[in-house]
Design an enzyme around this catalytic site. Sequence first.
Site, PDB file in Angstrom:
ATOM      1  CG  ASP A  70       4.066   2.450   0.281  1.00  0.00           C
ATOM      2  OD1 ASP A  70       4.692   3.359  -0.250  1.00  0.00           O
ATOM      3  OD2 ASP A  70       4.382   1.175   0.155  1.00  0.00           O
ATOM      4  N   GLY A  83       5.760   5.304  -3.100  1.00  0.00           N
ATOM      5  CA  GLY A  83       4.465   5.463  -3.565  1.00  0.00           C
ATOM      6  C   GLY A  83       3.805   5.464  -5.116  1.00  0.00           C
ATOM      7  CD  GLN A 130      11.730   6.454  -0.767  1.00  0.00           C
ATOM      8  OE1 GLN A 130      10.534   7.975  -0.676  1.00  0.00           O
ATOM      9  NE2 GLN A 130      12.251   6.665  -2.072  1.00  0.00           N
TER      10      GLN A 130
END
Length: 408
Positions: free
Chosen positions: A145, A190, A301
């Site tokens: 992040d 996020g 991801q």
Amino acid sequence: MLKGNAIVGQSGGPTAAINATLAGVIKGAFEREAIGTIYGALNGVEGILKGTICNLSEIIKGEADLKLLSHTPAAALGSCRLKLPKMDEKPEVYEQIIDFFKAHDIRYFFYIGGNDSMDTVAKLSAYCAQNDYEMRIMGVPKTIDNDVMGTDHTPGYGSAAKYIAASMQEILRDTAVYKVKAVTIVEIMGRDAGWLTCAAALPRLYADVAPDLVYLPEVDFDMDNFMEDVRAALEVHPNVVVAVSEGARMADGTYVGASAQSGVVDAFGHAYLSGTGKALELAVKEKIGCKVRSVELNILQRCASHIASKADLDESIMVGAAAVKAACEGTTGKMMTYVRTSNDPYKVETGSEDIQKIANMVREVPREFINERGNNVTDECLKYIAPLTFGEPDIEYENGLPKHFVIK
């Protein structure tokens, strides 16, 4: 010189680089006279509380093992999301940890993790100081992040950003083959910071394709403005691609995907998010009526080691080894950091910051990295991200697949 054994643990979400940091810590420990045996805590601080550890001094046989470990995704020691209680509420928990340290002559503790993991480092550091147990406790950052305070960026972010940018470029190529009006919405991780979603726009620096719209949690999301943005983009070309953070929220704090979320929270009180892309897909279908789909990158991801950033892995090893060096030289109660000394050419060195200034804080994308409308990012933002994604590691393959190092 404080002599004794060391223990290292991993905490929070897995990444493509957290094991590179682990390899750096192990390598650093092997090179330090002050450290005898280095243990691994299985599943982070939970392993310390349960006494489930492994002997990394025996498991890691040499440079070949360290290299393979550094190219292995996820957390080789296992992870956890355990939040330690306040010291005055349950002092017996801390006494149990210190008793474990004493029983194994552990004087060095390295904890690899994100914002919440630094909370553990801060609490243990404070407890040891108050109870006169000489320990060197160091936090080593990790999180895709990129939202940890005090550091230019975090280990793991560069590789995740590279995966997102490459995936977005492929999605853009895919959607461009048809002339039918269509909208593709890509949801990216996020919760509180939009750094990962920023990376979706990286192709703009180098290619002839880029997402039309980018929405981050740092700017309040407005559904009417979103529809205006999509309609305007459809007037330019038929295939519109949108990148949106899972944590996008309205002015009142409501998450865009709230209707699709379970309401379940983790040990630190963070909501499990998903559904933002689907919510926008349904809204576009209702308001605009064109062909529309949503894509959720989800956990893909986090650990895409096959497309990891060499810069990210190299720096992760460097910061892990630097944590050991700093601890052996007397530093404790700190988190290791990256300090960018130059952007062109890109150069970075390690530093450290007081853990009390970092734990439980969130580093957001600066407003100047976002355009005035709040629907895309600036080139300066992309120039900050780009060097973190550079280079391709020499990955070892076996039977057509990347080979991984497994700690049993």
